[in-house]
Motif scaffolding. Structure first.
Motif, PDB file in Angstrom:
ATOM      1  N   THR A   1     -66.857   3.774 -47.800  1.00 20.49           N
ATOM      2  CA  THR A   1     -67.123   3.538 -46.217  1.00 20.49           C
ATOM      3  C   THR A   1     -65.286   3.222 -46.015  1.00 20.49           C
ATOM      4  O   THR A   1     -64.465   3.506 -47.014  1.00 20.49           O
ATOM      5  N   LEU A   2     -64.915   4.253 -45.693  1.00 22.69           N
ATOM      6  CA  LEU A   2     -63.238   3.991 -44.414  1.00 22.69           C
ATOM      7  C   LEU A   2     -63.117   2.549 -44.377  1.00 22.69           C
ATOM      8  O   LEU A   2     -64.006   2.497 -43.401  1.00 22.69           O
ATOM      9  N   SER A   3     -62.326   2.441 -43.979  1.00 27.96           N
ATOM     10  CA  SER A   3     -61.112   1.355 -43.359  1.00 27.96           C
ATOM     11  C   SER A   3     -60.551   1.945 -42.355  1.00 27.96           C
ATOM     12  O   SER A   3     -60.954   2.690 -41.962  1.00 27.96           O
ATOM     13  N   PHE A   4     -60.564   0.773 -41.563  1.00 26.37           N
ATOM     14  CA  PHE A   4     -59.974   0.951 -40.121  1.00 26.37           C
ATOM     15  C   PHE A   4     -58.545   1.458 -40.785  1.00 26.37           C
ATOM     16  O   PHE A   4     -58.222   2.701 -39.697  1.00 26.37           O
ATOM     17  N   GLY A   5     -57.491   1.490 -41.438  1.00 28.75           N
ATOM     18  CA  GLY A   5     -56.351   2.665 -42.284  1.00 28.75           C
ATOM     19  C   GLY A   5     -56.743   3.821 -42.291  1.00 28.75           C
ATOM     20  O   GLY A   5     -55.576   4.603 -42.011  1.00 28.75           O
ATOM     21  N   ASP A   6     -58.291   4.695 -42.820  1.00 29.85           N
ATOM     22  CA  ASP A   6     -58.455   5.793 -43.342  1.00 29.85           C
ATOM     23  C   ASP A   6     -58.828   6.290 -41.844  1.00 29.85           C
ATOM     24  O   ASP A   6     -57.449   7.510 -41.765  1.00 29.85           O
ATOM     25  N   TYR A   7     -59.161   5.445 -40.610  1.00 30.59           N
ATOM     26  CA  TYR A   7     -59.810   6.717 -39.965  1.00 30.59           C
ATOM     27  C   TYR A   7     -57.962   6.791 -39.171  1.00 30.59           C
ATOM     28  O   TYR A   7     -57.522   7.708 -38.440  1.00 30.59           O
TER      29      TYR A   7
ATOM     30  N   TRP B   1     -51.343  -0.555 -41.576  1.00 29.51           N
ATOM     31  CA  TRP B   1     -52.555  -0.321 -41.334  1.00 29.51           C
ATOM     32  C   TRP B   1     -53.250   0.860 -41.389  1.00 29.51           C
ATOM     33  O   TRP B   1     -54.322   0.907 -42.805  1.00 29.51           O
ATOM     34  N   GLU B   2     -52.206   1.487 -42.291  1.00 30.92           N
ATOM     35  CA  GLU B   2     -53.122   2.979 -42.949  1.00 30.92           C
ATOM     36  C   GLU B   2     -53.413   2.516 -44.690  1.00 30.92           C
ATOM     37  O   GLU B   2     -54.195   2.614 -45.168  1.00 30.92           O
TER      38      GLU B   2
ATOM     39  N   GLY C   1     -54.291  -0.399 -45.317  1.00 33.44           N
ATOM     40  CA  GLY C   1     -54.663  -1.564 -45.648  1.00 33.44           C
ATOM     41  C   GLY C   1     -54.264  -2.968 -46.052  1.00 33.44           C
ATOM     42  O   GLY C   1     -54.698  -3.835 -46.267  1.00 33.44           O
TER      43      GLY C   1
ATOM     44  N   VAL D   1     -54.492  -5.316 -40.680  1.00 34.18           N
ATOM     45  CA  VAL D   1     -55.141  -4.810 -39.930  1.00 34.18           C
ATOM     46  C   VAL D   1     -54.465  -5.201 -38.081  1.00 34.18           C
ATOM     47  O   VAL D   1     -54.723  -6.623 -38.292  1.00 34.18           O
TER      48      VAL D   1
ATOM     49  N   GLY E   1     -65.571   2.141 -37.245  1.00 38.75           N
ATOM     50  CA  GLY E   1     -66.782   3.254 -38.324  1.00 38.75           C
ATOM     51  C   GLY E   1     -67.787   2.422 -37.241  1.00 38.75           C
ATOM     52  O   GLY E   1     -68.711   2.164 -38.484  1.00 38.75           O
TER      53      GLY E   1
END
Length: 105
Positions: A17-23, A52-53, A55, A58, A82
């Protein structure tokens, strides 16, 4: 005797799953923005965006930041959170937001 199906079941792993930082990183790269440019557009410091990016951190108010990201990038705030099957806009049709104005001469 080896349980072939058991081996297959063990090999299946859920998709990561992608994290907020990934998005955030995906959106920034799709728009060809530097961390500094996106940070400036969000009125935050570059190290905050970097955290953030990566991880490491947040935002405290994630829904508000997702709305700010939507305003700046054009990507749906739900995508940054997400939620569901929301997909980002196609980059070929996405305009890079103007961050400032340049003065001539």
């Amino acid at each position: 005797m080896t349980d072939v199906l058991g081996d297959v079941k063990q090999a299946r792993r859920p998709a990561p799953t992608l994290s907020f930082g990934d998005y955030v990183r995906i959106a920034r790269r799709e728009l060809r923005m530097s961390q500094g440019e996106l940070a400036a557009a969000l009125s935050i410091k570059t190290p905050t965006l970097s955290a953030w990016e990566s991880g490491r951190n947040v935002p405290d108010d994630l829904p508000r930041v997702a709305s700010d990201l939507e305003r700046v990038t054009g990507f749906a705030r739900q995508w940054f959170l997400g939620w569901g099957d929301v997909v980002p806009p196609a980059t070929s049709d996405t305009e890079v937001p103007s961050i400032g104005t340049a003065s001539s001469g």
